[in-house]
Write an enzyme that holds these catalytic residues in place. Structure first.
Site, PDB file in Angstrom:
ATOM      1  N   CYS A   4      33.719  38.613  38.710  1.00 59.56           N
ATOM      2  CA  CYS A   4      35.164  38.861  38.694  1.00 59.56           C
ATOM      3  C   CYS A   4      35.582  39.702  37.490  1.00 59.56           C
ATOM      4  CB  CYS A   4      35.926  37.537  38.688  1.00 59.56           C
ATOM      5  SG  CYS A   4      35.433  36.424  37.357  1.00 59.56           S
ATOM      6  N   HIS A  23      38.239  32.451  35.386  1.00 62.79           N
ATOM      7  CA  HIS A  23      38.246  33.478  36.431  1.00 62.79           C
ATOM      8  C   HIS A  23      39.090  34.666  35.979  1.00 62.79           C
ATOM      9  CE1 HIS A  23      37.974  35.285  40.322  1.00 62.79           C
ATOM     10  NE2 HIS A  23      39.227  35.071  40.664  1.00 62.79           N
ATOM     11  N   ASN A  51      43.381  39.748  43.016  1.00 69.62           N
ATOM     12  CA  ASN A  51      42.114  39.022  43.002  1.00 69.62           C
ATOM     13  C   ASN A  51      41.032  39.925  43.592  1.00 69.62           C
ATOM     14  OD1 ASN A  51      40.303  36.940  42.636  1.00 69.62           O
ATOM     15  ND2 ASN A  51      41.302  35.501  44.031  1.00 69.62           N
TER      16      ASN A  51
END
Ligand SMILES: *[C@@H]1O[C@H](CO)[C@@H](O)[C@H](O)[C@H]1NC(C)=O
Ligand SMILES: *[C@@H]1O[C@H](CO)[C@@H](O)[C@H](O)[C@H]1NC(C)=O
Length: 384
Positions: A177, A328, A350
């Site tokens: 990520c 994250h 995202n």
């Protein structure tokens, strides 16, 4: 009385979802059928039926009996979370089925690839007094008045029709990520500086950024120091495509690439939403880390709800807020105030594909450091 309201709500939902799939419809009836029952998810035929529709919609291949059972179990768990959420009457955000609904808890946890470094994090690479250029090419002059809402996904590089944000990507089953968030900022710089749209290589960062851990996580400052030592060169996505596993670094300075002159980064004062809005409007999207749940008993619910997030303002209860707890990496691309709930939010990009959330984005309550999202933002800009 409560049941009546529920049913009314359900009829309204069916009414507006004209283009809903068989899976959507089956899910709605499934939720309706659990109303009034003491626990959801007890009807195994109905679950199997939903799972079959799910496999069809998400192109799941025929699998071994063991794999099939593992996926069905994971799917049932996601479904349970969804039904519980619905039952609790939570209004601010909704959950749904997406490409992650049959993933195990371990697979979901693996996506959380932020490793916050121990010790001091360098707040900027700019020299004292060195100034930054705003995204539309001006020299930043401190505070300007802030618009009430802002959204980079609808903006273009000045004087062009080049979008400044690339389409949503998918990190697959790899804790990368942090590279997706980082590349989003570089793609933004590409669009505003070179006035052209270019998808850039996350795989290069996964393979070549040695201070990071490939598919096992990393952090903004480490990726930045790699790109600095690589003389700001990044290959394009098509030349160095994404594989979702760490391989040997094959970056080529002779390949199609982007050479930025030089770039500066800076942190924004933590826990200060106004300062973050100012930095966003002046310089571009912000690299941030959030807590997205984990496998500890008290945080499993956040993990599974975030995995199933579909729409609305994300504001789970009991989310830790310290920078050290964040796991994250995502990118703030805008902000606003939700018209129905009046909750101020960040619009966040995202890297879990478009079946997740609001076409790959989510909105999260702003101004309260929800899940640590205001604890350590970064931006990148050109020196003046
Ligand atoms: C969806 O999940 C499967 C694994 O279940 C994965 O192989 C695939 O890459 C994912 N696709 C998208 C578009 O997210
Ligand atoms: C989950 O997150 C909490 C809060 O940051 C942390 O204390 C705990 O150690 C984490 N558990 C795991 C298994 O990572």
């Amino acid at each position: 009385m409560r049941t009546t309201k529920f049913v009314l709500c359900f009829i309204l939902l069916v009414g507006v979802q004209v283009s809903s799939t068989d899976l959507d419809k089956a899910l709605e009836s499934f939720i309706a059928s659990t109303i009034g029952k003491s626990s959801g998810g007890s009807n195994s035929d109905a679950i199997q039926n939903l799972f079959n529709l799910y496999k069809k919609e998400f192109n799941r291949k025929t699998q071994t009996t063991n794999e099939e059972k593992l996926r069905l179990d994971s799917f049932s768990a996601s479904l349970n979370t969804l039904v519980d959420h619905h039952r609790q009457g939570e209004k601010a955000y909704t959950l749904g089925l997406n490409n992650h609904s049959d993933w195990t808890q371990d697979e979901l946890t693996k996506l959380n690839g932020v490793r916050v470094p121990q010790g001091n994090i360098l707040t900027t690479n700019a020299k004292a007094g060195e100034r930054f250029t705003t995204w539309d090419g001006k020299i930043a002059t401190g505070k300007t008045s802030l618009p009430t809402s802002y959204d980079y996904t609808t903006r273009v590089a000045s004087g062009t029709n080049v979008p400044v944000v690339q389409p949503i990507k998918d990190q697959g089953n790899c804790g990368s990520c942090y590279t997706f968030a980082f590349i989003s900022l570089l793609e933004f710089q590409y669009a505003v500086q070179l006035k052209a749209s270019q998808s850039l290589s996350e795989q290069q960062m996964v393979d070549c950024s040695t201070k990071d851990n490939g598919c096992n996580g990393g952090y903004f400052t480490n990726t930045f120091s790699y790109i600095l030592s690589n003389l700001w060169q990044v290959n394009t996505e098509s030349y160095y495509p994404y594989k979702a596993v760490k391989n040997t670094c094959v970056f080529k300075s002779t390949g199609p690439e982007v050479k930025y002159g030089s770039l500066l980064y800076s942190t924004v004062t933590p826990n200060n939403a106004a300062a973050m809005q100012q930095a966003l409007v002046n310089y571009g999207p912000l690299w941030v880390s959030v807590f997205a749940g984990n496998s500890s008993a008290s945080y499993q619910q956040i993990l599974s709800r975030f995995g199933g997030y579909k729409s609305g303002i994300w504001q789970p209860s009991g989310c830790p807020t310290s920078l050290a707890s964040t796991n994250h990496a995502v990118v703030i691309v805008g902000y606003g105030v939700d018209a129905t709930t009046n909750i101020p939010y960040w619009k966040v990009r995202n890297s879990w594909g478009t079946s997740w959330g609001e076409a790959g984005y989510f909105r999260i309550q702003s101004g309260v450091n929800m899940c640590g999202i205001e604890s350590g933002p970064f931006y990148i800009a050109k020196p003046a």
